[in-house]
Design a protein around this motif. Structure first.
Motif, PDB file in Angstrom:
ATOM      1  N   ALA A 115      65.098 -42.455 154.519  1.00 31.36           N
ATOM      2  CA  ALA A 115      65.651 -41.723 155.656  1.00 31.36           C
ATOM      3  C   ALA A 115      64.597 -41.618 156.756  1.00 31.36           C
ATOM      4  CB  ALA A 115      66.120 -40.349 155.212  1.00 31.36           C
ATOM      5  N   LYS A 116      64.944 -41.006 157.866  1.00 30.27           N
ATOM      6  CA  LYS A 116      64.053 -40.918 159.020  1.00 30.27           C
ATOM      7  C   LYS A 116      63.668 -39.474 159.294  1.00 30.27           C
ATOM      8  CE  LYS A 116      63.695 -41.865 163.989  1.00 30.27           C
ATOM      9  NZ  LYS A 116      64.389 -42.390 165.198  1.00 30.27           N
ATOM     10  N   PRO A 117      62.362 -39.159 159.287  1.00 29.56           N
ATOM     11  CA  PRO A 117      61.935 -37.839 159.738  1.00 29.56           C
ATOM     12  C   PRO A 117      61.973 -37.786 161.262  1.00 29.56           C
ATOM     13  CG  PRO A 117      60.028 -39.147 159.092  1.00 29.56           C
ATOM     14  CD  PRO A 117      61.242 -39.993 158.826  1.00 29.56           C
ATOM     15  N   VAL A 118      62.670 -36.812 161.791  1.00 35.01           N
ATOM     16  CA  VAL A 118      62.757 -36.616 163.241  1.00 35.01           C
ATOM     17  C   VAL A 118      61.844 -35.451 163.592  1.00 35.01           C
ATOM     18  CG1 VAL A 118      64.274 -36.028 165.168  1.00 35.01           C
ATOM     19  CG2 VAL A 118      65.097 -37.525 163.332  1.00 35.01           C
ATOM     20  N   PHE A 119      60.777 -35.749 164.318  1.00 33.77           N
ATOM     21  CA  PHE A 119      59.765 -34.729 164.566  1.00 33.77           C
ATOM     22  C   PHE A 119      60.187 -33.764 165.664  1.00 33.77           C
ATOM     23  CE2 PHE A 119      57.298 -38.234 162.694  1.00 33.77           C
ATOM     24  CZ  PHE A 119      56.787 -37.537 161.608  1.00 33.77           C
ATOM     25  N   CYS A 120      59.785 -32.523 165.462  1.00 38.41           N
ATOM     26  CA  CYS A 120      60.117 -31.423 166.370  1.00 38.41           C
ATOM     27  C   CYS A 120      58.811 -30.736 166.747  1.00 38.41           C
ATOM     28  CB  CYS A 120      61.048 -30.447 165.653  1.00 38.41           C
ATOM     29  SG  CYS A 120      61.534 -29.006 166.633  1.00 38.41           S
ATOM     30  N   ASP A 121      58.699 -30.273 167.970  1.00 40.10           N
ATOM     31  CA  ASP A 121      57.483 -29.573 168.384  1.00 40.10           C
ATOM     32  C   ASP A 121      57.450 -28.184 167.749  1.00 40.10           C
ATOM     33  OD1 ASP A 121      55.016 -29.427 169.594  1.00 40.10           O
ATOM     34  OD2 ASP A 121      55.763 -29.583 171.646  1.00 40.10           O
ATOM     35  N   ILE A 122      56.324 -27.507 167.906  1.00 45.43           N
ATOM     36  CA  ILE A 122      56.126 -26.202 167.274  1.00 45.43           C
ATOM     37  C   ILE A 122      55.997 -25.097 168.313  1.00 45.43           C
ATOM     38  CG2 ILE A 122      55.063 -27.168 165.215  1.00 45.43           C
ATOM     39  CD1 ILE A 122      52.312 -26.227 166.522  1.00 45.43           C
TER      40      ILE A 122
END
Length: 389
Positions: A97-104
């Motif tokens: 699967a694909k990790p979709v990065f999110c800011d913090i």
């Protein structure tokens, strides 16, 4: 000449009876997953309030078991914070699967849920909030987004021992959570982890998957009426079982779980007060909704200037502290800046500016239970004397 004190970033602190606990399984001859693992699991559930706790080989394998049990498949997308240990993203990658990065959120170091809400697509199946450094993610916002879009939630609670949100221990707000027992954690079994859930069916599937897909464990078969018959295997599972040696060590430490957390909170409170007037250092955030577990003591260097200039000042300060006997580390890394993910998904450091700033400008100071008064005094004195301006 007086020898200079050296304070490590972390140190395992075991009491004599905890060290001795590992002799029980060694002497009994039952070394694999067995009664001591069960004792550890029961004590973990009692402490966290999780209905089901399952000991495994690491937090990473715990997260992997959880997402596998939830059916994560190639082509799926899962939202993860960009600032976390690489394992959070790796378990998604391992399933194709694909990790979709999110800011913090720059104040808490945890996932920015306003940004997360913009990342949901028709391929999104889950979200993996991280309770970084012992501070819970905003689970009200996480669960609201999950419910709105029908997503599952797996909590990366590697650092989450003792962390609460609105009075509830982390690890079973979502479908499952996973904790780490690495030596930098407050409870350690060398390597090891625990999966927690309130879902009985999910617990059963994870229990089977950790043990080659078997419908019963070796201990259950051994204690049953026909120990000479092998169990059926209904999944193509994994071997991710904790040993009874590790279980004995973890179980022994759980008898002082509350005292360990209170000691770590007390040390953090001393540091908060001591560093409160340092304009160049922002100490860990918390408020009335959060019970901080203080797996570590992550701060931000808050000088004026660019990320590059602050990074240079932080690195120079870390070098100075090291020479004066105070070990430090960056809080953790921004996964999108690591070679594998930046190259595979063509990501740039500036794509997630808060995660990048945390990567380049954070500093963790020593904090561990068993810290002596002399060690605390040395850290405080050295930080105050050398802090950049």
């Amino acid at each position: 000449m007086t020898e200079q004190m050296v304070v490590p970033i972390a140190r395992t602190s075991l009491e004599p009876h905890e060290v001795q606990s590992v002799l029980g399984p060694l002497e009994s001859g039952w070394l694999v997953q067995g009664p001591n693992v069960k004792s550890f699991e029961d004590k973990w559930s009692a402490f966290t309030g999780a209905p089901y706790s399952l000991a495994v080989t690491s937090c990473t394998t715990g997260m992997h078991l959880a997402v596998a049990a939830l059916g994560l498949s190639p082509g799926d997308e899962v939202i993860v914070p960009a600032f976390t240990w690489i394992a959070t993203a790796n378990v998604i990658e391992h399933q194709g699967a694909k990790p979709v990065f999110c800011d913090i959120d720059p104040l808490t170091f945890n996932i920015d849920m306003a940004h997360a809400a913009t990342l949901v697509t028709e391929r999104t199946v889950g979200i993996m909030p991280v309770h970084l450094f012992g501070l819970s993610a905003d689970m009200t916002a996480v669960m609201a987004l999950a419910e709105k879009h029908g997503l599952w939630v797996v909590e990366d609670a590697a650092c989450g021992f003792g962390a609460t949100f609105d009075g509830q221990h982390v690890g079973h707000f979502g479908n499952a959570g996973a904790f780490s027992f690495h030596p930098r954690k407050a409870i350690t079994t060398g390597e090891g982890g625990m999966v927690t859930t309130a879902d009985e069916a999910l617990s059963t599937k994870i229990q089977q998957l950790r043990d080659h897909g078997a419908v019963m464990s070796d201990l259950q078969r051994h204690l049953g009426p026909k120990p000479y018959l092998l169990a059926d295997h209904i999944h193509a599972g994994y071997n991710q079982r904790m040993t009874d040696i590790q279980g004995a060590l973890g179980s022994a430490q759980m008898d002082r779980a509350s005292a360990i957390i209170e000691e770590r909170r007390a040390i953090a409170a001393e540091f908060d007060e001591a560093f409160s007037n340092l304009d160049s250092l922002r100490t860990p955030h918390t408020d009335e909704r959060y019970g901080h577990g203080y797996q570590s003591y992550p701060c931000m260097v808050t000088l004026e200037g660019s990320v590059e200039s602050i990074n240079a000042a932080r690195n120079a300060w870390m070098e100075t502290l090291q020479t004066k006997g105070v070990s430090t580390r960056p809080a953790t890394h921004a996964v999108h800046m690591l070679s594998f993910y930046s190259e595979k998904y063509n990501l740039k450091s500036e794509d997630f500016p808060n995660a990048r700033a945390a990567n380049d400008c954070s500093i963790s100071l020593p904090l561990f239970h068993g810290m002596t008064e002399a060690e605390k005094t040395h850290v405080i004195k050295t930080v105050l004397e050398t802090a950049p301006t």
